[in-house]
Design an enzyme around this catalytic site. Structure first.
Site, PDB file in Angstrom:
ATOM      1  CD  GLU A 199      -5.513  19.378  20.346  1.00  0.00           C
ATOM      2  OE1 GLU A 199      -4.795  18.581  20.113  1.00  0.00           O
ATOM      3  OE2 GLU A 199      -6.033  19.923  19.011  1.00  0.00           O
ATOM      4  CG  HIS A 232     -18.341  -2.136   0.326  1.00  0.00           C
ATOM      5  ND1 HIS A 232     -19.034  -3.291  -0.460  1.00  0.00           N
ATOM      6  CD2 HIS A 232     -19.115  -1.162  -0.231  1.00  0.00           C
ATOM      7  CE1 HIS A 232     -20.136  -2.375  -1.214  1.00  0.00           C
ATOM      8  NE2 HIS A 232     -19.781  -1.620  -1.440  1.00  0.00           N
ATOM      9  CE  LYS A 279       2.901  18.737  23.132  1.00  0.00           C
ATOM     10  NZ  LYS A 279       2.441  20.036  22.588  1.00  0.00           N
TER      11      LYS A 279
HETATM   12  O1  G6P Z   1       1.730  23.947  16.094  1.00  0.00           O
HETATM   13  P1  G6P Z   1       2.517  23.684  16.451  1.00  0.00           P
HETATM   14  O2  G6P Z   1       3.084  24.116  17.857  1.00  0.00           O
HETATM   15  O3  G6P Z   1       3.391  22.533  16.760  1.00  0.00           O
HETATM   16  O4  G6P Z   1       1.365  21.946  17.298  1.00  0.00           O
HETATM   17  C1  G6P Z   1       0.885  21.303  17.352  1.00  0.00           C
HETATM   18  C2  G6P Z   1      -0.307  20.024  18.252  1.00  0.00           C
HETATM   19  O5  G6P Z   1       0.675  20.094  18.988  1.00  0.00           O
HETATM   20  C3  G6P Z   1       0.145  20.083  20.931  1.00  0.00           C
HETATM   21  O6  G6P Z   1      -0.216  18.396  20.238  1.00  0.00           O
HETATM   22  C4  G6P Z   1      -1.165  20.243  20.475  1.00  0.00           C
HETATM   23  O7  G6P Z   1      -2.669  19.188  21.175  1.00  0.00           O
HETATM   24  C5  G6P Z   1      -2.104  20.226  19.435  1.00  0.00           C
HETATM   25  O8  G6P Z   1      -3.173  22.002  19.339  1.00  0.00           O
HETATM   26  C6  G6P Z   1      -1.010  21.072  18.057  1.00  0.00           C
HETATM   27  O9  G6P Z   1      -2.126  21.373  16.877  1.00  0.00           O
END
Ligand code: G6P
Length: 617
Positions: free
Chosen positions: A396, A425, A530
């Site tokens: 990332e 293995h 997202k």
């Molecule tokens: O901690 P949050 O805000 O719920 O985010 C959780 C995750 O979501 C995202 O998809 C980011 O790419 C991550 O870097 C992050 O750790």
């Protein structure tokens, strides 16, 4: 009429293609004059990556590249190289062996100006520079283990107060001073951690690595929006839900998977007649949706997540420290290990800076463009999850489309691996003899077992000797076939060494990002997925509204997929509409579909129930 799910499961549509394909391959001899289809070569990207237009590269035109040459094989010369390059951190009992990476002195010399720039970048970052320009944020995970580095007293106090609060809360939960309201045990016995990505991977890695056999609180994770996975975790808790501390972790406080996990857990609490707020803890940024929910609902506790700590580097914040402390893990030792490692990584002499050595090896082994994958192989079961943890930290951070000057570079470094000798293995066959697209990082733990527990299962040989032999054997066998490797060695898996390992890789990522001129601290690509997921759910609502309208007619009007798409004004999304309908049909969602799943055009669909209220809403 039949539900679409039934039809889908019996669809044979793709099967006949497989033998056909086989026949084609078998009948095509290898020595054909027809060229094998190959991937488009990557020269344009490579050249962009190598001609980074920083001030530095203007003076130095091209980045050093790896000359085509064999690896040193002479045992005496290899031993000299081993001794010459071996890094040792005495206090941490940590060693780094880079002798099986084939860089040469010219490469090291050519990289020196870039390394010095990377050291300066790291220094600036530690001083509070806006190291994440896209989000206008400082990057301060190094301050978490040495608060005196924080750029102002407010941040320093915030770090210290949070650490004290974490320790105090954990101690009061473990001692039973803070207890669940209606548990027969009279104290918390379980933790259910709800979070994803950086809000899960660190705590999962550390729990697996360091939790004692009988921790004061056992930990489970909900790290997805898979309903069956969530049900499984809740079912496993059974009556112990009453003594479960639920820690909801989300930096942003708005991640859908985490929100869904929370809602599902809250439902389970309601159904069990339990009051969630008395057992819920939030770790999130102040004033996030999660923070506000926890405050308004009066949850047991809230801990801050700072805007200057990224999710994937948050293990030393409350995110990682609270779950660890509740499991009886010495978090101050973790912090001490990380802090000692950070100190070493501030050295500006390459050979005294293990993170820089790692970054240099990554650069060499993957041509500075991620041309080879990094296979991480800890030879210790408790370190199993380090590769998953590093996957996010490295991929990332480094997997970026553009460099800091806006050039398209499509950078990255792929990480995968499980553990040795288990993987010997499974896929080591390919590593030794197959496609040469990787380098290995072995993680070696010198201490096999706690003192006094070992025994010889055959004369002069223990079980741990086998594990040691497997590691050394694999390292040698791979090298003999020109497969390069790094070995990181620690004495034992302790809070201190795990803290040091985390800090080592965090810094290596930061230095490497600087070497290849990218922003390691944002993740713009994640947003695309997202957003697209949000669009799918919005389309699903439109599909349902259209179907509801047609199903409220007298007689009911079954619709073809084309008709649904047209009425949704989403003709271009017809494939997605088909998938939405197939998914709903498979889940008993009052949706009836006629036709064959294998012939989407034959499908006609309507709702089993018409919702008049929704129609006129
Ligand atoms: O901690 P949050 O805000 O719920 O985010 C959780 C995750 O979501 C995202 O998809 C980011 O790419 C991550 O870097 C992050 O750790």
């Amino acid at each position: 009429m039949a539900s679409l799910s039934g039809l889908c499961s019996s669809s044979p549509s793709l099967k006949p293609k497989i033998p056909l394909l086989k026949a084609t391959l078998n009948s095509t001899p290898f020595k054909t004059s027809l060229p094998f289809p190959t991937r488009t070569r990557l020269e344009p990207i490579q050249s962009v990556a190598r001609e980074i237009s920083t001030d530095l590269s203007k003076t130095n035109d091209k980045l050093p590249s790896r000359p085509e040459q064999g690896l040193i094989k002479d045992p005496a010369a290899l031993w000299r190289r081993y001794v010459d390059w071996l890094y040792q951190h005495k206090e941490l009992g940590l060693y780094l062996d880079v002798s099986r990476i084939g860089f040469n002195d010219d490469f090291v010399r050519d990289m020196e100006p870039r390394l010095q720039k990377a050291f300066k970048d790291m220094e600036e970052l530690e001083k509070g520079a806006i190291a994440n320009p896209d989000e206008g944020r400082m990057v301060g995970h190094y301050w978490l283990r040495n608060s005196s580095l924080a750029p102002n007293s407010f941040l320093k106090t915030q770090i210290e107060l949070t650490l004290d609060a974490v320790c105090k809360f954990a101690e009061e939960v473990v001692s039973g001073k803070i207890k669940p309201p209606s548990s027969p045990e009279g104290r918390f016995t379980q933790i259910l951690s709800v979070g994803i990505g950086g809000s899960a991977l660190g705590p999962q890695f550390v729990a697996e690595a360091l939790a004692p056999d009988n921790p004061p609180l056992k930990i489970r994770f909900i790290d997805n929006t898979d309903p069956a996975g969530i049900d499984h975790q809740i079912a496993q808790l059974g009556p112990e839900l009453a003594s479960t501390l639920v820690i909801v972790i989300s930096k942003s406080g708005g991640t859908p998977e985490t929100r869904n996990g929370l809602l599902e857990v809250q439902k389970a609490f309601r159904e069990a007649g339990l009051e969630f707020a008395k057992q819920g803890v939030a770790i999130t940024q102040e004033n996030s949706l999660l923070d506000n929910t926890a405050r308004i609902e009066g949850w047991l506790a809230r801990f801050p997540m700072f805007d200057w700590v990224g999710g994937r580097t948050s293990e030393m914040s409350a995110v990682g420290l609270l779950p660890a402390a509740l499991q009886g893990i010495d978090i101050r030792e973790m912090l001490a290990g990380a802090s000692l490692m950070d100190e070493a990584n501030r050295n500006t002499a390459l050979r005294d800076n293990p993170a820089a050595m790692l970054a240099l090896c990554w650069y060499w082994a993957s041509d500075g463009i991620g041309s080879k994958d990094m296979v991480v192989l800890p030879y210790k079961d408790s370190l199993l999850l380090i590769s998953r943890y590093l996957q996010q930290l490295v991929m990332e951070s480094l997997g970026k489309e553009f460099d800091l000057d806006g050039n398209r570079v499509n950078q990255g470094l792929t990480v995968y691996g499980n553990k040795g000798s288990t993987d010997q293995h499974a896929y080591i066959q390919q590593l030794r003899e197959g496609v040469h697209n990787f380098f290995v990082t072995f993680i070696e733990v010198l201490r096999d077992r706690p003192p006094g527990h070992d025994w010889e299962l055959e004369p002069g040989v223990t079980c741990g000797d086998y594990l040691f032999g497997m590691l050394q054997g694999t390292r040698s066998a791979l090298y003999a076939n020109d497969r390069e490797s790094i070995t990181v060695t620690v004495q034992e898996v302790t809070p201190r060494s795990v803290g040091a390992l985390i800090a080592l890789y965090e810094r290596a990522v930061g230095i490497y990002a600087s070497l290849v001129n990218i922003n390691a601290y944002h993740q713009p690509g994640v947003e695309a997925g997202k957003k697209a997921a949000g669009e799918v759910l919005a389309l699903q609502k439109r599909v349902l509204a259209v179907l509801n309208e047609a199903s409220c007619k007298e007689p009911v009007e079954p619709l073809t997929l084309d008709e649904v798409a047209e009425r949704c004004h989403a003709e271009e999304d017809i494939e997605m509409i088909y998938k939405i309908i197939a998914h709903m049909a498979a889940n008993d969602r009052a949706l009836i579909a006629e036709g064959s799943c294998g012939s989407p055009r034959s499908i006609k669909v309507f709702l089993g129930e018409c919702n008049m209220d929704e129609l006129y809403a």
